[in-house]
Design an enzyme around this catalytic site. Structure first.
Site, PDB file in Angstrom:
ATOM      1  N   ARG A 137       0.844  -1.186   0.000  1.00  0.00           N
ATOM      2  CA  ARG A 137       0.000   0.000   0.000  1.00  0.00           C
ATOM      3  C   ARG A 137       0.887   1.246   0.000  1.00  0.00           C
ATOM      4  NH1 ARG A 137      -3.683  -1.240   3.058  1.00  0.00           N
ATOM      5  NH2 ARG A 137      -4.641   0.791   3.397  1.00  0.00           N
ATOM      6  N   GLY A 176       6.479  -2.085  -4.855  1.00  0.00           N
ATOM      7  CA  GLY A 176       6.616  -1.149  -3.752  1.00  0.00           C
ATOM      8  C   GLY A 176       5.520  -0.106  -3.691  1.00  0.00           C
ATOM      9  N   HIS A 177       5.496   0.628  -2.577  1.00  0.00           N
ATOM     10  CA  HIS A 177       4.409   1.579  -2.325  1.00  0.00           C
ATOM     11  C   HIS A 177       4.421   2.737  -3.314  1.00  0.00           C
ATOM     12  CE1 HIS A 177       7.103   3.898   0.801  1.00  0.00           C
ATOM     13  NE2 HIS A 177       7.741   3.594  -0.308  1.00  0.00           N
ATOM     14  N   GLY A 178       3.225   3.069  -3.782  1.00  0.00           N
ATOM     15  CA  GLY A 178       3.074   4.181  -4.705  1.00  0.00           C
ATOM     16  C   GLY A 178       3.485   3.883  -6.131  1.00  0.00           C
TER      17      GLY A 178
END
Length: 342
Positions: free
Chosen positions: A219, A240-242
């Protein structure tokens, strides 16, 4: 299944006995009577000439062979469709197992199969015709579309959004915390040097996404992590996040995509490719196995190596690398007379 019926279902042209039957599928070298095989790579033509298979899926211009042939422009895709006819997958009738724990505020669409020890949190929404197998956990406020299929031990975290026909294999985790920490310049004694950054944004999976075993879609700290429609994510992959992954992209086994990287449509990241954060990979890019991507890649490129660069140049470079001892030896021979003269 008779070959005439199989050819009609696939839209293939049959060369051979229409009454012959196949009951399963196998590779060219292993197939025997009653089995179906395929040829999609020219290097296997020699095996097609000697196969014991009853029938072989081939391209329209393929040479005549001893086995019956079903001729179609895309034999590999036809083989995948044939497997759906010849292999019976387990069926899961609608119903909720008595050990499942479902919050009163959760919404479960009709025709759902909810397996043993499934946990579905408050205000979670799951669309029609879901199949959720044993020990799956859906956190509060997750929103999932129709025809969701989750194998045992898959997890969907809070506020994540999944479209229709999403498939999670065993141990896949959607919406685990992104790896975000801020360092204290001068931490007080007894306190950690790294302060955890709250990961507030959801992971979003669009329609027809498949995430295979033990892969994680983190997230986001803010915003969202998004996987485009039709993307397929292999085992042991981390997004990975984003980060964002475009439609119909393939992430093969052990790929790692760092936070805020943006990957285009129809991209292939082969096994063990690493992608650093905050870069852009254009549509249609192919990154070959074990390459490291450290910068933007233009659409349509094929790259290799670490750091990754143009595949053709990489092939030439690796060829020269193998010849380095020989090249050095030749250079020393050339230098020797000059040194003696001096």
């Amino acid at each position: 299944m008779k070959l005439a019926a199989l050819a009609a279902h696939l839209g293939a042209t049959l060369h051979g006995d229409p009454e012959a039957e196949v009951y399963s599928a196998a590779g060219l070298e292993d197939a025997g009577p009653g089995q179906l095989a395929f040829v999609a790579n020219p290097k296997y033509i020699v095996h097609a000439r000697t196969t014991r298979a009853t029938a072989v899926l081939v391209e329209p211009e393929f040479e005549p062979i001893g086995a019956a042939t079903l001729r179609i422009p895309n034999p590999y895709l036809a083989f995948a469709r044939a497997l759906e006819l010849l292999y019976q997958t387990p069926s899961y009738p609608p119903g909720i197992h008595p050990t499942a724990v479902i919050a009163p505020t959760a919404q479960i669409g009709p025709h759902a199969h909810i397996g043993a020890y499934v946990v579905i949190g408050d205000h979670a929404v799951i669309g029609p015709s879901a199949t959720i197998l044993a020990h799956v956990v859906v956190y509060p406020h997750a929103h999932i579309g129709s025809h969701f299929f989750a194998h045992a031990h898959a997890v969907v975290r809070e506020h994540c959004r999944l479209g229709d026909h999403v498939l999670l294999q065993n141990g896949a985790i959607v919406g685990s915390d992104g790896f975000g920490f801020a360092r204290h310049a001068a931490p007080e004694p007894g306190t950690p040097a790294w302060h955890k950054i709250l990961q507030t944004g959801p992971a979003v999976l669009e329609n027809h996404v498949e995430v295979q075993a033990n892969s994680t879609i983190d997230r986001a700290s803010v915003g969202e992590t998004r996987i485009g429609a039709g993307a397929k994510i292999d085992n042991l992959v981390q997004v990975g996040h984003g980060a964002s992954v475009g439609a119909d992209t393939l992430l093969c086994a052990q790929v790692g995509v760092a936070g805020s990287a943006h990957i285009g449509r129809n991209v292939i990241l082969a096994g063990q490719v690493g992608v650093v954060g905050h870069l852009k990979i254009g549509d249609g890019v192919i990154v070959t196995a074990q390459s490291g991507v450290g910068g933007d890649i233009a659409p349509g490129a094929t790259v290799s190596g670490s750091p990754a660069f143009e595949n053709i140049k990489w092939l030439r470079a690796t060829h020269l690398f193998q010849r380095l001892p020989e090249i050095v030896k030749e250079m020393r021979k050339k230098d020797s007379p000059q040194k003696i003269k001096e």
